[in-house]
Design a protein around this motif. Structure first.
Motif, PDB file in Angstrom:
ATOM      1  N   ILE A 137      -3.370  -0.361  -8.293  1.00  0.00           N
ATOM      2  CA  ILE A 137      -2.132   0.394  -8.083  1.00  0.00           C
ATOM      3  C   ILE A 137      -2.346   1.382  -6.936  1.00  0.00           C
ATOM      4  O   ILE A 137      -3.242   2.215  -6.973  1.00  0.00           O
ATOM      5  CB  ILE A 137      -1.722   1.143  -9.360  1.00  0.00           C
ATOM      6  N   SER A 138      -1.527   1.267  -5.919  1.00  0.00           N
ATOM      7  CA  SER A 138      -1.683   2.127  -4.747  1.00  0.00           C
ATOM      8  C   SER A 138      -0.722   3.307  -4.749  1.00  0.00           C
ATOM      9  O   SER A 138      -1.062   4.388  -4.265  1.00  0.00           O
ATOM     10  CB  SER A 138      -1.483   1.307  -3.462  1.00  0.00           C
ATOM     11  N   LYS A 139       0.487   3.127  -5.270  1.00  0.00           N
ATOM     12  CA  LYS A 139       1.465   4.209  -5.292  1.00  0.00           C
ATOM     13  C   LYS A 139       2.299   4.148  -6.559  1.00  0.00           C
ATOM     14  O   LYS A 139       2.644   3.083  -7.055  1.00  0.00           O
ATOM     15  CB  LYS A 139       2.407   4.122  -4.085  1.00  0.00           C
ATOM     16  N   VAL A 155       0.056  -1.918   8.648  1.00  0.00           N
ATOM     17  CA  VAL A 155       0.681  -0.601   8.552  1.00  0.00           C
ATOM     18  C   VAL A 155      -0.131   0.294   7.618  1.00  0.00           C
ATOM     19  O   VAL A 155      -0.310  -0.016   6.444  1.00  0.00           O
ATOM     20  CB  VAL A 155       2.136  -0.717   8.064  1.00  0.00           C
ATOM     21  N   GLN A 156      -0.604   1.413   8.155  1.00  0.00           N
ATOM     22  CA  GLN A 156      -1.354   2.375   7.347  1.00  0.00           C
ATOM     23  C   GLN A 156      -0.447   3.431   6.727  1.00  0.00           C
ATOM     24  O   GLN A 156      -0.765   3.986   5.670  1.00  0.00           O
ATOM     25  CB  GLN A 156      -2.440   3.060   8.183  1.00  0.00           C
ATOM     26  N   SER A 157       0.679   3.718   7.372  1.00  0.00           N
ATOM     27  CA  SER A 157       1.535   4.786   6.855  1.00  0.00           C
ATOM     28  C   SER A 157       2.948   4.627   7.408  1.00  0.00           C
ATOM     29  O   SER A 157       3.161   3.978   8.447  1.00  0.00           O
ATOM     30  CB  SER A 157       0.964   6.156   7.257  1.00  0.00           C
ATOM     31  N   PHE A 158       3.911   5.214   6.713  1.00  0.00           N
ATOM     32  CA  PHE A 158       5.270   5.265   7.233  1.00  0.00           C
ATOM     33  C   PHE A 158       5.995   6.477   6.657  1.00  0.00           C
ATOM     34  O   PHE A 158       5.515   7.137   5.730  1.00  0.00           O
ATOM     35  CB  PHE A 158       6.040   3.974   6.993  1.00  0.00           C
ATOM     36  N   CYS A 206       3.476   0.072  -6.914  1.00  0.00           N
ATOM     37  CA  CYS A 206       3.126  -1.056  -6.056  1.00  0.00           C
ATOM     38  C   CYS A 206       1.623  -1.267  -6.134  1.00  0.00           C
ATOM     39  O   CYS A 206       0.854  -0.331  -6.385  1.00  0.00           O
ATOM     40  CB  CYS A 206       3.584  -0.836  -4.620  1.00  0.00           C
ATOM     41  N   ASN A 207       1.226  -2.515  -5.936  1.00  0.00           N
ATOM     42  CA  ASN A 207      -0.187  -2.844  -6.032  1.00  0.00           C
ATOM     43  C   ASN A 207      -0.483  -4.082  -5.203  1.00  0.00           C
ATOM     44  O   ASN A 207       0.254  -4.404  -4.276  1.00  0.00           O
ATOM     45  CB  ASN A 207      -0.602  -3.022  -7.491  1.00  0.00           C
ATOM     46  N   TRP A 208      -1.558  -4.791  -5.572  1.00  0.00           N
ATOM     47  CA  TRP A 208      -2.031  -5.922  -4.779  1.00  0.00           C
ATOM     48  C   TRP A 208      -1.032  -7.064  -4.716  1.00  0.00           C
ATOM     49  O   TRP A 208      -1.098  -7.920  -3.840  1.00  0.00           O
ATOM     50  CB  TRP A 208      -3.355  -6.428  -5.351  1.00  0.00           C
ATOM     51  N   TYR A 209      -0.080  -7.117  -5.635  1.00  0.00           N
ATOM     52  CA  TYR A 209       0.806  -8.263  -5.727  1.00  0.00           C
ATOM     53  C   TYR A 209       2.226  -7.988  -5.245  1.00  0.00           C
ATOM     54  O   TYR A 209       2.904  -8.892  -4.767  1.00  0.00           O
ATOM     55  CB  TYR A 209       0.853  -8.757  -7.178  1.00  0.00           C
ATOM     56  N   THR A 231       0.790  -1.225   0.000  1.00  0.00           N
ATOM     57  CA  THR A 231       0.000   0.000   0.000  1.00  0.00           C
ATOM     58  C   THR A 231       0.823   1.276   0.000  1.00  0.00           C
ATOM     59  O   THR A 231       0.263   2.366  -0.158  1.00  0.00           O
ATOM     60  CB  THR A 231      -0.938   0.004   1.221  1.00  0.00           C
ATOM     61  N   GLY A 232       2.123   1.186   0.179  1.00  0.00           N
ATOM     62  CA  GLY A 232       2.951   2.386   0.179  1.00  0.00           C
ATOM     63  C   GLY A 232       4.389   2.074  -0.177  1.00  0.00           C
ATOM     64  O   GLY A 232       4.860   0.942   0.000  1.00  0.00           O
TER      65      GLY A 232
END
Length: 750
Positions: free
Chosen positions: A359-361, A69-72, A375-378, A23-24
Motif C-alpha cells: 500500500i503506497s497511499k 512519475v515520482q510525484s504530482f 492504492c498499491n501494486w495492483y 504510487t500516488g
C-alpha cells in the motif's frame, strides 16, 4: 461493449485491468468524483466516477522517462492546473522534468528540467515532492531525487534552484494554515527501498548509479516560501508529512523504518507515535488525517509477500489523534469485490493479501464521510464504510503492466497470448476486450516468451521467470488443471523466444539467454514440448553470454529499472521459423549477427553480413528477426536506432527498409509480419523512446512489404515503450504490448 473493429487505425486500451504499481493518489479539490493516480512506469490516470474506471493522461509526453512519475500535484486555486515530476537514471546520469497541464491533465508541456527524478526508484511510493502554495497560487515548490529543491513564482512557468543541498527529497509540503511556511523532508542513503533487489558487488548506491547524499534524513523549513531555509532536525528519513488540523504546531510524519513520529513544536523536535502498530521493524510511507473526524488518522506498513504475521490488509487507525493505533479490521476475501481474478493467484491464493500488498497511499474523501481510497501494486480500491470492506472496478482503464511479448493464434481470429514481467501469461479470444489467465508454477512470478500451437489447438508453451533469476518452459493445454515444467533452467537463464515448426507438427524451438557455459543457446523439442535437447548453435567463442553485452543491454539500455535484469526488456523476437521450409530457423544475437539453420539446428550459417551491427554506435543492436509469410527467401531484421532491414535472397544481402530518410533514428522495439489478401507482406513496426537514442514513441505500418509506410496516430498515449505487436490470423486485428502501459488493441484496413 466498445469494439475497435469499426475504428481502423485507432488504438484502445486492452482489458487487462491494472497490475502495476500505483504510487500516488489525489482527489480533485472541487469535484468529489474525480481522482488522479500516478504510476511508476505508466504516467498519470484520471477517474471521473470515484475510482470505478480510469483513463490515461499522457498526451504531450515524448521522452523515455516521461511516464515514470515520482510525484504530482493539483492546484487548489485553479484545479485545471496540474504538475507532474518524472525521471529515471541511465549511464550514471539522472534525467528529470516537471510537466504542467492547464486543462486538467488532458495535455502536458515541460516547464523545468533542472531536477533529476526517479519515478521507478526506491522512493517512488513515498510522499509528494511537488506542492502548490495554498495561499499564493503562483508559488510552486519541487524537490528532486537529485538536483536540489526548486521554486516557481509564476505558477510553474519558470523555476529557480533554492539554496538547499542536493539531497533526496521524500516530501515537500506547504503548511495549510500558516502562510509562507514550506517544509521539505529528505531520505538517507541507508533507508532506501532496495529490499527487492540484490545489490551484489555493486552495493545499493552502485545499483542506483548515484553518489552518497546523506547518512541521515533531514527536515528543512522555510518561513518565506522558499527564499531562505533553516534545518529543523536531523536523523529520521521523512517519507510523508501531515499537518494536524486541530493544532497548527502539530505535525506527523511517516519515517520509513523509523515508524510514525509526531512533533508538537512545528517540527523542531520529534517523538515516536507508534503505540499499537506492528511489533518489529516495518516500513511506513503513508499517513493521513480524516477530514471529517479530526481525531482519526490512518496509516499502513509496506507489506510484501515474503513478510510473515502481518494482516492481509494492514490498515491501522487511531481515534485519539495518532497517539495509539489499532488494526482497523482483519479482512478476508469476503470483504472485497470487483478485484481482477488474477489477484487470486498471488500471496498463497488470498485476494485480500494481494489487495493489501505494498500500500503506497491512503486518502480520505474530502466530501463523503467514511469513504476511503488506497492504492498499491495492483491498482486503486475504495471503501464506503470506513475501510471495513473494499471495492475495485476491475481496475478498468488502469493499464499499468510491464509486458514482454504477444503472439497470435494462427487459426482463430482475435486470439492472442501475452506475457508480462510480474504475471503468468494471459489469453484473449476477442481481440483484447477480455483476458483469462494461463496457470503459472510455484516459484515463478513472471512470463517471457510464448507460442500457441497451430498443429495442436489449445496447447501453449511459455517461458516463466522464477525467483532467484531462474526460468523454465511450461506446457499447458486448455481444460487441464495445471501447467507442467518441461524444461527447467538454472540461475541466470531466460527463455527469450519460442517457435513452432510450421511444417513439422510437434517440433518446437526455444532461444535461451544467459551464460553460454550454463546452457544458453537454441533448444528443440520433437515431441510436443515434452522433452528438449540443445542444438548445435554456438555463438563465436568470445561470446560468453547471450546477449554478448548482456548487462548493458538488459540493465541499462532496455530495462525499465537499471538493476532488474530482464524486467520488460522485450522478448520472443530474436528467433523465427520459416513457414515455407521444414526445419529452417533463424536466430539473432543483439550485437554480433544472425545465423540460420536448415536442418532443425544441427548446423548453422552466418547470414548477417551487411547489417548495421554496432555501426551506429553501442545502441545499434538487433531486436527482432522474422521470415516473410508471403515471399520465400525474404527475411526482416529490426534494430534499435538503425530501423528495419530486409533481405530478399535468404540473408545473402540486405538493404534498409525504414526509415529511409537520412539521419532519422527509429528503434524497432516491436515488429510483426502478416500475409495480406493479395500475397503481400503486411508489416507493423513500433519504436519505443530511449534515453540513449533520444528517439520518441512511434508506430508505422506497411501494406506492401515495406516499400511504403503510414504513421499510426497515437499521440494521446504519450511516450509508450512498445515491446511487441501481433496480427491475428486474418491480418486485421492488432494487439500491441508495452512496458508499463499494458496492451492496446486495434485494427488495420487493407
Amino acid at each position: 461493449m466498445e469494439n475497435s473493429l469499426n475504428l481502423p487505425g485507432v488504438l484502445l486500451p486492452a482489458g487487462l485491468g491494472g497490475g502495476g504499481y500505483i504510487t500516488g493518489l489525489l482527489q480533485h479539490p472541487a469535484d468529489n468524483r474525480v481522482l488522479y493516480a500516478r504510476c511508476d512506469v505508466a504516467g498519470v490516470f484520471r477517474s471521473r466516477d470515484g475510482g470505478e474506471s480510469w483513463e490515461t493522461l499522457n498526451r504531450g509526453l515524448t521522452q523515455a522517462y516521461h511516464h515514470q512519475v515520482q510525484s504530482f500535484a493539483i492546484s487548489c486555486h485553479h484545479p485545471e492546473v496540474m504538475f507532474r515530476c518524472c525521471g529515471e537514471v541511465r549511464s550514471r546520469t539522472f534525467y528529470g522534468a516537471v510537466h504542467k497541464s492547464a486543462d486538467g491533465g488532458n495535455s502536458w508541456y515541460e516547464v523545468c528540467s533542472g531536477m533529476g527524478f526517479y519515478g521507478n526508484g526506491p522512493t517512488r511510493m513515498y510522499g509528494e515532492v511537488i506542492a502548490v502554495d495554498p495561499v499564493h497560487p503562483g508559488i510552486i515548490a519541487a524537490g528532486g531525487y537529485t538536483g536540489g529543491l526548486w521554486i516557481s513564482r509564476d505558477e510553474g512557468e519558470s523555476w529557480e534552484q533554492s539554496s538547499l543541498p542536493e539531497e533526496r527529497f521524500g516530501c515537500v509540503a506547504f503548511h495549510p494554515d500558516q502562510p509562507g511556511m514550506l517544509y521539505a523532508g529528505t531520505i538517507s542513503d541507508e533507508e532506501l527501498n532496495m529490499d527487492y533487489a540484490d545489490p551484489g558487488e555493486y552495493g545499493i548506491l552502485g545499483l542506483l548509479q548515484d553518489r552518497p547524499r546523506g547518512k541521515a534524513g533531514r527536515m528543512y523549513l522555510s518561513r518565506d516560501s522558499g527564499q531562505s531555509w533553516e534545518l529543523l532536525v536531523e536523523g529520521p528519513s521523512f517519507a510523508g508529512l501531515s499537518f494536524d488540523s486541530r493544532d497548527p504546531q502539530r505535525l506527523l510524519a511517516a519515517c520509513i523504518w523509523g515508524g510514525i513520529k509526531s512533533s508538537a513544536d512545528g517540527g523542531q523536535t520529534w517523538q515516536s507515535a507508534g503505540e499499537g502498530l506492528l511489533i518489529g521493524k516495518q516500513r511506513y510511507g503513508t499517513l493521513i488525517q480524516d477530514w471529517h473526524v479530526p481525531d482519526r488518522w490512518y496509516t499502513a506498513p509496506d507489506l510484501r509477500p515474503q513478510m510473515q504475521d502481518i494482516p492481509p490488509i494492514p490498515l491501522y487507525v487511531s481515534d485519539d489523534g495518532a497517539e495509539r493505533w489499532k488494526l482497523l479490521h482483519h479482512h478476508n476475501d469476503n470483504d472485497l469485490s470487483g478485484f481482477p481474478a488474477y489477484m487470486d493467484s498471488f500471496n498463497g491464493g488470498s485476494r485480500a493479501s494481494a489487495a493489501g500488498w505494498a500500500i503506497s497511499k491512503i486518502i480520505v474523501d474530502r466530501f463523503t464521510p467514511g469513504r476511503l481510497y488506497l492504492c498499491n501494486w495492483y491498482g486503486v480500491a475504495y471503501s464506503g464504510d470506513g475501510g471495513m470492506t473494499w471495492r475495485a472496478g476491475q481496475f478498468r482503464g488502469l493499464e499499468t503492466t510491464c509486458m514482454e511479448a504477444v503472439v497470435a493464434d494462427k487459426l482463430q481470429p482475435g486470439k492472442f497470448c501475452v506475457t508480462m514481467a510480474d504475471h503468468s501469461p494471459k489469453v484473449t479470444e476477442d481481440g483484447g476486450l477480455s483476458f483469462r489467465n494461463l496457470p503459472g508454477l510455484s516459484g515463478y512470478s513472471g512470463s517471457s516468451a510464448a507460442v500457441i500451437s497451430a498443429a495442436d489447438p489449445g496447447l501453449y508453451l511459455y517461458g516463466l521467470i522464477g525467483h532467484g533469476r531462474t526460468a523454465c518452459i511450461a506446457v499447458y493445454r486448455d481444460g487441464e488443471d495445471r501447467a507442467r515444467a518441461a524444461l527447467t533452467l538454472g540461475p541466470g537463464l531466460f527463455v527469450q523466444a519460442l517457435r513452432e515448426d510450421g511444417n513439422q507438427p510437434g517440433t518446437y524451438y526455444a532461444y535461451v539467454d544467459g551464460a553460454v557455459s550454463a546452457g544458453a543457446g537454441i533448444y528443440r523439442s520433437r515431441d510436443g514440448g515434452t522433452s528438449w535437447d540443445r542444438t548445435a548453435f554456438r555463438p563465436p567463442a568470445y561470446v560468453q553470454t547471450l546477449p554478448y553485452q548482456k548487462r548493458w543491454i538488459e540493465a541499462e539500455l532496455l530495462s525499465v529499472v537499471v538493476y532488474q535484469v530482464k524486467n520488460a526488456c522485450g522478448s520472443n523476437q530474436l528467433m523465427d521459423t520459416n513457414p515455407h521450409q521444414a526445419g529452417q530457423l533463424i536466430a539473432g544475437e543483439a550485437t554480433e549477427g544472425i545465423w540460420q539453420s536448415s536442418d532443425h539446428g544441427d548446423t548453422w550459417d552466418f547470414i548477417g553480413e551487411g547489417l548495421p551491427f554496432q555501426h551506429g554506435g553501442p545502441a545499434s543492436i538487433l531486436s527482432a528477426v522474422a521470415y516473410s509469410p508471403s515471399c520465400p527467401g525474404t527475411i526482416y531484421a529490426g534494430f534499435i536506432s538503425e530501423g528495419l532491414w530486409r533481405s530478399s535472397d535468404g540473408g545473402q544481402s540486405w538493404h534498409k527498409l525504414f526509415p529511409v530518410m537520412a539521419g532519422k533514428l527509429f528503434n524497432v522495439s516491436a515488429l510483426c509480419v502478416g500475409r495480406g489478401e493479395h500475397g503481400e507482406d503486411v508489416l507493423i513496426s513500433a519504436s519505443e523512446p530511449m534515453v540513449r537514442t533520444s528517439t520518441e514513441s512511434e508506430m508505422a505500418w506497411s501494406r506492401d512489404g515495406g516499400d511504403t509506410w503510414e504513421e499510426w496516430e497515437h499521440a494521446p498515449l504519450g511516450a509508450v515503450r512498445w515491446k511487441g505487436i501481433a496480427l491475428d490470423c486474418e491480418v486485421r486485428q492488432v494487439l500491441a504490448v508495452t512496458c508499463g502501459n499494458g496492451a492496446f488493441r486495434g485494427t488495420i484496413s487493407l
